[in-house]
Write an enzyme that holds these catalytic residues in place. Sequence first.
Site, PDB file in Angstrom:
ATOM      1  N   LYS A 205       0.828  -1.207   0.000  1.00 46.75           N
ATOM      2  CA  LYS A 205       0.000   0.000   0.000  1.00 46.75           C
ATOM      3  C   LYS A 205       0.868   1.265   0.000  1.00 46.75           C
ATOM      4  O   LYS A 205       0.634   2.215  -0.752  1.00 46.75           O
ATOM      5  CB  LYS A 205      -0.898  -0.032   1.241  1.00 46.75           C
ATOM      6  CG  LYS A 205      -1.475   1.274   1.663  1.00 46.75           C
ATOM      7  CD  LYS A 205      -2.654   1.645   0.807  1.00 46.75           C
ATOM      8  CE  LYS A 205      -3.145   3.024   1.168  1.00 46.75           C
ATOM      9  NZ  LYS A 205      -4.499   3.251   0.780  1.00 46.75           N
ATOM     10  N   CYS A 259      -4.065  10.610   1.374  1.00 42.90           N
ATOM     11  CA  CYS A 259      -3.271   9.388   1.158  1.00 42.90           C
ATOM     12  C   CYS A 259      -1.875   9.699   0.647  1.00 42.90           C
ATOM     13  O   CYS A 259      -0.876   9.391   1.293  1.00 42.90           O
ATOM     14  CB  CYS A 259      -3.959   8.491   0.139  1.00 42.90           C
ATOM     15  SG  CYS A 259      -5.712   8.324   0.398  1.00 42.90           S
TER      16      CYS A 259
HETATM   17  N1  SAJ Z   1      -2.311  14.586  -8.991  1.00 45.05           N
HETATM   18  C1  SAJ Z   1      -1.528  15.366  -9.824  1.00 45.05           C
HETATM   19  N2  SAJ Z   1      -1.220  14.891 -11.061  1.00 45.05           N
HETATM   20  C2  SAJ Z   1      -1.673  13.696 -11.497  1.00 45.05           C
HETATM   21  C3  SAJ Z   1      -2.446  12.887 -10.640  1.00 45.05           C
HETATM   22  C4  SAJ Z   1      -2.742  13.360  -9.388  1.00 45.05           C
HETATM   23  O1  SAJ Z   1      -1.111  16.471  -9.477  1.00 45.05           O
HETATM   24  O2  SAJ Z   1      -1.365  13.364 -12.649  1.00 45.05           O
HETATM   25  C5  SAJ Z   1      -2.666  15.086  -7.655  1.00 45.05           C
HETATM   26  C6  SAJ Z   1      -4.159  15.251  -7.465  1.00 45.05           C
HETATM   27  O3  SAJ Z   1      -4.616  16.494  -7.959  1.00 45.05           O
HETATM   28  C7  SAJ Z   1      -4.282  15.129  -5.963  1.00 45.05           C
HETATM   29  C8  SAJ Z   1      -3.185  14.141  -5.593  1.00 45.05           C
HETATM   30  O4  SAJ Z   1      -2.304  14.120  -6.689  1.00 45.05           O
HETATM   31  O5  SAJ Z   1      -4.039  16.367  -5.326  1.00 45.05           O
HETATM   32  C9  SAJ Z   1      -3.669  12.745  -5.273  1.00 45.05           C
HETATM   33  O6  SAJ Z   1      -4.697  12.366  -6.177  1.00 45.05           O
HETATM   34  P1  SAJ Z   1      -4.766  10.885  -6.817  1.00 45.05           P
HETATM   35  O7  SAJ Z   1      -5.962  10.833  -7.688  1.00 45.05           O
HETATM   36  O8  SAJ Z   1      -3.455  10.552  -7.429  1.00 45.05           O
HETATM   37  O9  SAJ Z   1      -4.892   9.920  -5.570  1.00 45.05           O
HETATM   38  P2  SAJ Z   1      -5.901   9.814  -4.303  1.00 45.05           P
HETATM   39  O10 SAJ Z   1      -5.173  10.369  -3.118  1.00 45.05           O
HETATM   40  O11 SAJ Z   1      -7.250  10.346  -4.608  1.00 45.05           O
HETATM   41  O12 SAJ Z   1      -6.006   8.225  -4.155  1.00 45.05           O
HETATM   42  C10 SAJ Z   1      -4.821   7.453  -4.010  1.00 45.05           C
HETATM   43  C11 SAJ Z   1      -4.914   6.274  -4.988  1.00 45.05           C
HETATM   44  N3  SAJ Z   1      -3.595   5.629  -5.089  1.00 45.05           N
HETATM   45  C12 SAJ Z   1      -3.024   5.403  -6.274  1.00 45.05           C
HETATM   46  O13 SAJ Z   1      -3.511   5.707  -7.330  1.00 45.05           O
HETATM   47  C13 SAJ Z   1      -1.687   4.733  -6.229  1.00 45.05           C
HETATM   48  C14 SAJ Z   1      -5.984   5.309  -4.512  1.00 45.05           C
HETATM   49  O14 SAJ Z   1      -5.978   4.140  -5.327  1.00 45.05           O
HETATM   50  C15 SAJ Z   1      -5.726   4.910  -3.045  1.00 45.05           C
HETATM   51  O15 SAJ Z   1      -6.753   4.052  -2.563  1.00 45.05           O
HETATM   52  C16 SAJ Z   1      -5.780   6.184  -2.226  1.00 45.05           C
HETATM   53  O16 SAJ Z   1      -4.706   7.026  -2.667  1.00 45.05           O
HETATM   54  C17 SAJ Z   1      -5.605   5.819  -0.761  1.00 45.05           C
HETATM   55  O17 SAJ Z   1      -6.608   5.815  -0.032  1.00 45.05           O
HETATM   56  O18 SAJ Z   1      -4.490   5.488  -0.347  1.00 45.05           O
END
Ligand code: SAJ
Length: 427
Positions: A205, A259
């Site tokens: 994780k 997360c």
């Molecule tokens: N972000 C960027 N650029 C991107 C992708 C995301 O700047 O290309 C930013 C988003 O705007 C946000 C942050 O990153 O601020 C996190 O967003 P996210 O969509 O990447 O992730 P979370 O936090 O919503 O969910 C993550 C997920 N983990 C992965 O994709 C590896 C989800 O599957 C997990 O269940 C979750 O963390 C968790 O609960 O740990």
Amino acid sequence: MRFQTVCVLGLGYIGLPTASSFATHGMQVHGVDTDPGVLQELRAGELRNRESGLQELAGRALASGNFAVSERPVAAEAFVIAVPTPVGRDKRADLQHVEAAAEAIVPHLRPGNLVMLESTCPPGTTLGTVGPILERSGLKAGAEFLLAYTPERALPGKLLQELVENPRVIGGIDRASAEAGSELYRTFVKGEILLTDATTAEMVKLMENTYRDVNIAIANEFSRLAEQIGVNVWEAVRLANQHPRVNILRPGPGAGGHCIVVDPWFLVERAPELTPLIQQARAVNDGQPAHAAKLVETALGRLQGRRVAALGLAYKPGVNDLRESPAIEVVRLLVAGGARVRTLEPFAPDRGVAGAETVGSLEEAVAGAEAVVLLVDHPEFVELDPQQLARSMPGRVAVDLRGRWNAPAWSAAGFTLRVLGIGIANG
Ligand code: SAJ
């Protein structure tokens, strides 16, 4: 079905859908939360600020008669701990809720029971912290009760679907525990169930979210470089991603949510000297809101006294979750720089930022504004018509921190558009 009764401790973002899913699949579920507000909401059938579909799922679970809630655990064949594990000021995991949940299970633990930990934790927590607390019952982990860890991996915004369809990793303190965990989650999980040991499952994780954080950091660093060099990072990323083994993520005003910005620290705390890259990625992403605020300042010439419409406060598009949101940090910095900021967050209309004015409509946000800033790429903001905006606001400065607005359309409407990651030479 091997398990007929389950007690789920923590009815938050993962515990509630998990408990509801067990209940709608025929198990007798007892949900526990120490927050009376949560219990009250559930009893009244009102779930504010929850993900779409969850109200309906929890409603069905409660209506089935299989789902009861209270402040304390009851005896059950299986227990699931899904309580928060925040990171403290010292950047170490705060395990007080996990420990309290394990302690609350102790009086109810019977031979043959299964305890699942689902909260995100530093590697070793299941074996080193939860196991010893449960053994205060007089029962021996492995020999007399089963104990396993399973990470939640569902994406906020697609939670209900991913909870069911994602592959699920289950790590037991022994094989029998992992297999028992697999039988429990098979109740509603349709994705593949992959068995391993408890510490590996904890590590999986943390590696997933750290990997994402590091990838977001490199995208953000590329955006700063592109601005300096005079290149359009969005074009460069699009072309680089044509390579079959490259998939650069999107730069933005920073990484947020509960997360991605937390989990890497759970690895760092285990070995600070072995994690320079992980720590540097955190520093890059944490520094990105300041970079974004600087772009706004540059676009306006100065911040002091300037009127700014800030669009979006959520940590990412399509959610009402504001935790650790970089958008909020950008607004704070604009306010600290003396700007008069109005914020609009359609997914959480009542939420605001100290020192800024919270408004409920786009018209109010841009009325009198000298600049409009895209902080969160909610579809309604991405699709804004610059011509219409030009009629509603006096200023002609637009700043896009998400790389979503179409430059020719904004220019045609008379705006000077500044986009994160686009160097002035190409801007
Ligand atoms: N972000 C960027 N650029 C991107 C992708 C995301 O700047 O290309 C930013 C988003 O705007 C946000 C942050 O990153 O601020 C996190 O967003 P996210 O969509 O990447 O992730 P979370 O936090 O919503 O969910 C993550 C997920 N983990 C992965 O994709 C590896 C989800 O599957 C997990 O269940 C979750 O963390 C968790 O609960 O740990």
